[in-house]
Scaffold this active site. Structure first.
Site, PDB file in Angstrom:
ATOM      1  NE  ARG A  77      45.151  30.120  25.804  1.00 46.20           N
ATOM      2  CZ  ARG A  77      43.837  30.293  25.975  1.00 46.20           C
ATOM      3  NH1 ARG A  77      43.264  29.911  27.108  1.00 46.20           N
ATOM      4  NH2 ARG A  77      43.095  30.848  25.038  1.00 46.20           N
ATOM      5  CG  HIS A  81      46.393  35.096  26.624  1.00 43.94           C
ATOM      6  ND1 HIS A  81      45.055  35.145  26.302  1.00 43.94           N
ATOM      7  CD2 HIS A  81      46.916  34.068  25.901  1.00 43.94           C
ATOM      8  CE1 HIS A  81      44.773  34.182  25.439  1.00 43.94           C
ATOM      9  NE2 HIS A  81      45.889  33.514  25.188  1.00 43.94           N
ATOM     10  N   GLY A  87      52.061  44.549  26.608  1.00 46.34           N
ATOM     11  CA  GLY A  87      53.354  44.246  27.199  1.00 46.34           C
ATOM     12  C   GLY A  87      53.259  43.438  28.482  1.00 46.34           C
ATOM     13  CG  ASN A 109      42.526  37.424  27.811  1.00 45.05           C
ATOM     14  OD1 ASN A 109      43.338  36.739  27.203  1.00 45.05           O
ATOM     15  ND2 ASN A 109      42.685  38.726  28.008  1.00 45.05           N
ATOM     16  CG  HIS A 210      49.510  25.376  20.924  1.00 44.38           C
ATOM     17  ND1 HIS A 210      48.787  25.751  19.814  1.00 44.38           N
ATOM     18  CD2 HIS A 210      49.278  26.336  21.852  1.00 44.38           C
ATOM     19  CE1 HIS A 210      48.152  26.883  20.063  1.00 44.38           C
ATOM     20  NE2 HIS A 210      48.438  27.262  21.296  1.00 44.38           N
TER      21      HIS A 210
END
Length: 357
Positions: A77, A81, A87, A109, A210
């Site tokens: 994850r 993020h 980028g 976040n 997921h």
């Protein structure tokens, strides 16, 4: 190929079945060799400067995951993020400064695992002790995500390397705008990620991340209260209400009820059984644009792995810095001494939201 009309039916069915299965036998290394890579990146970037790089990272992560396999999802994850916002430049790793709060403090976040940041910096220290300061935190994050997938049961694959670390972090607004919400439907997410050149197949494949990890109650309780989402299985909803008895319950549950700690295709089986946790998950099966893709991944894990690898390689090259751009950080959470912060302003946002990835 022409079929003999007189051929026995079992043989004919065997031939047809074999043809249908051909795509699922596609070799991942062949898929990777056909991927275009950004100028400045290379499949063998550290071959001379840090030949033990990948073995150092994998060896340490094996130990980490033996103690807590949940950290695999946290590292995957973190890479998502990082890449979707500004980028793949390691900007999500930076702490805040006098210029303003960091990406870490942006609302989507806040649910990133604190331990994931510590793991990346520990890997950076191990790599730099072996090779000197030649490997970027952005590359270490990308490799950690790849190993998180493989060491939890997913495909093993190569990724192009040579990223440099960014000198700035994104604003709160930019973070919110670039991380799809778990409350969004498939149409919104497809439109958003099409701007980053992702196809519908890419989006569904990346959502397969997921298959490991957890979701926070506040990211899906609107599907439970005040009334249940009609696209959610009733038994599944009833069990979720035990974990999240109120709209604002501070608790978590697994994203994939069938194999929560194994990287496989069971996430898509969940969706076909109306057991997707977020709106953004379940709507991939509800929406006619993506329904067929979900089904194809649910019945063919090899196909899912192939498309996931392709999408991950594409994502890992979003707006990368290469050559003399950026820097190689000595500490993943801070710019090097003397570096110039490029962030001009940060806009504070209120409210609560998470992100799809």
């Amino acid at each position: 190929m022409a079929f003999n009309a007189a051929a026995p039916l079992p043989i004919l069915l065997l031939v047809i079945t074999s043809l249908l299965l051909l795509p699922s036998c596609f070799n991942l290394s062949e898929a990777q060799s056909s991927e275009e890579i950004v100028k400045g990146l290379s499949w063998t970037f550290y071959e001379s400067s840090c030949p033990k790089l990948e073995s150092i990272i994998r060896k340490q992560l094996k130990k980490v995951f033996q103690k807590d396999i949940g950290q695999a999802a946290g590292l995957l994850r973190l890479h998502f993020h990082d890449c979707f916002v500004q980028g793949c430049d390691g900007s999500v790793l930076l702490d805040g400064s006098a210029s303003g709060p960091s990406e870490k403090s942006a609302i989507p976040n806040l649910t990133l695992r604190p331990e994931a940041f510590k793991i990346i910096n520990d890997l950076r220290e191990r790599v730099h002790n072996e090779c000197g300061r030649v490997v970027s935190c952005a590359d270490i994050t990308a490799l950690a995500a790849r190993d998180a997938v493989f060491l939890s049961g997913g495909p093993d694959y190569n990724i192009p390397l040579g990223r440099r670390d960014g000198l700035s972090f994104a604003t709160a607004n930019a973070t919110l705008e670039n991380l799809p919400s778990p409350f969004s439907n498939a149409s919104v997410i497809l439109t958003s990620l099409a701007n980053k050149k992702f196809t519908a197949t890419d989006v569904v494949a990346l959502s397969g991340g997921h298959t490991i990890g957890i979701g926070h109650c506040t990211s899906f309780t609107p599907r439970l209260y005040p009334s249940q989402d009609s696209t959610m299985d009733k038994t599944f909803a009833r069990n979720l209400k035990i974990t999240c008895p109120k709209n604002d319950t501070v608790n978590t549950t697994v994203l994939d009820i069938r194999s929560p700690n194994t990287f496989d295709n069971k996430y898509y089986v969940d969706l076909m059984n109306r057991q997707g946790l977020f709106t953004s998950d379940q709507d991939l099966y509800t929406d006619k644009t993506t329904r067929g893709i979900v089904t194809s991944f649910a019945v063919n894990q090899t196909l899912f792995f192939e498309k996931f690898v392709s999408a991950m390689i594409k994502m890992s090259q979003l707006s990368v810095l290469t050559g003399k751009q950026g820097e190689i950080r000595a500490n993943c959470s801070a710019r090097n001494s003397g570096s110039t912060m490029l962030l001009a302003s940060v806009v504070e946002e209120k409210g609560e939201t998470s992100s799809v990835f």
